[in-house]
Design an enzyme around this catalytic site. Structure first.
Site, PDB file in Angstrom:
ATOM      1  N   ASN A   1     -99.052  31.120  36.102  1.00 32.54           N
ATOM      2  CA  ASN A   1     -98.121  30.196  35.552  1.00 32.54           C
ATOM      3  C   ASN A   1     -98.664  29.541  34.616  1.00 32.54           C
ATOM      4  OD1 ASN A   1    -100.689  28.033  37.079  1.00 32.54           O
ATOM      5  ND2 ASN A   1     -99.258  29.220  38.963  1.00 32.54           N
TER       6      ASN A   1
ATOM      7  N   GLU B   1     -99.915  26.420  42.368  1.00 29.31           N
ATOM      8  CA  GLU B   1    -101.116  25.407  41.379  1.00 29.31           C
ATOM      9  C   GLU B   1    -100.172  24.300  40.853  1.00 29.31           C
ATOM     10  OE1 GLU B   1    -103.766  26.215  42.310  1.00 29.31           O
ATOM     11  OE2 GLU B   1    -104.185  28.722  42.581  1.00 29.31           O
TER      12      GLU B   1
HETATM   13 ZN   LIG Z   1    -104.025  32.232  40.500  1.00 29.30          ZN
END
Ligand SMILES: [Zn+2]
Length: 207
Positions: free
Chosen positions: A28, A73
């Site tokens: 990400n 995340e």
């Molecule tokens: Zn990861």
């Protein structure tokens, strides 16, 4: 500002994809602006992003606009920004060579390359925890203040930069460095620089 950042993330995500730094839907990317963070949504392929693949969140992690499912995340990114006001972009990837070191449980902390020592000092390894968990944040955040690149054991890497381009270029540098290390192992192993020489590099760094 938001539109420019999205375009930059799309462009550098595409470059990262072309170089196989962000395989499939792994990883990400986020960028900070004003008091908010724009980040890729959960399940996006970072090499093939489009305008609809982003969420804007505040520092509590609440979605302000865009895709309703930001990256799993997200709190890892937010904690990095919280501890480091100087950084404005974060790439988290499962890039193959860095992830090979992370999977083998080997930090990139040997004094081999003057460039790497100058840019990063060392590249530490955070202990394993389930992706997206608070434990992963606890294990990784102890390195945030002192490091721009951190390996996540059995998982991947997180890279912080002053801008989207800066974070991307750091990722490029360290991923290729990891590859060089593996090639050097085949050739009998990289030679470690003398402490004296390492000291000179740290002096340059502190200038
Ligand atoms: Zn990861």
């Amino acid at each position: 500002m938001l539109e420019i950042l999205k375009k930059e993330i799309i462009e550098y995500g595409r470059l990262a994809g072309e170089k196989n730094y962000t395989p499939g839907i792994s990883g990400n990317i986020s960028a900070k602006f004003e008091n908010k963070v724009v980040m890729t949504a959960s399940g996006c392929a970072n090499g093939y992003l489009s305008e609809g693949d982003f969420s804007v969140v505040d520092f509590e992690g609440s979605v302000l606009e865009g895709n309703e499912k930001p990256s799993t995340e997200k709190f890892l990114h937010l904690e990095y920004y919280r501890q480091r006001p100087d950084i404005n972009c974060i790439f988290h990837t499962h890039s193959p060579y860095l992830t090979a070191f992370a999977s083998a449980g080997i930090p990139l902390d040997m004094n081999i390359s003057p460039e790497i020592i100058y840019c990063f000092g060392k590249i530490p390894l955070a202990s394993y925890a389930l992706p997206g968990s608070q434990e992963l944040i606890n294990n990784t955040s102890k390195y945030f203040k002192d490091y721009d690149v951190i390996l996540l054991k059995n998982h991947g890497v997180i890279v912080a930069g002053k801008s989207v381009k800066d974070a991307y270029l750091k990722l490029e540098l360290v991923e290729e460095y990891a590859k060089t290390n593996i090639c050097a192992k085949i050739l009998g192993g990289a030679k470690i620089l003398d402490e004296n020489e390492v000291q000179k590099i740290y002096e340059l760094r502190n200038k």
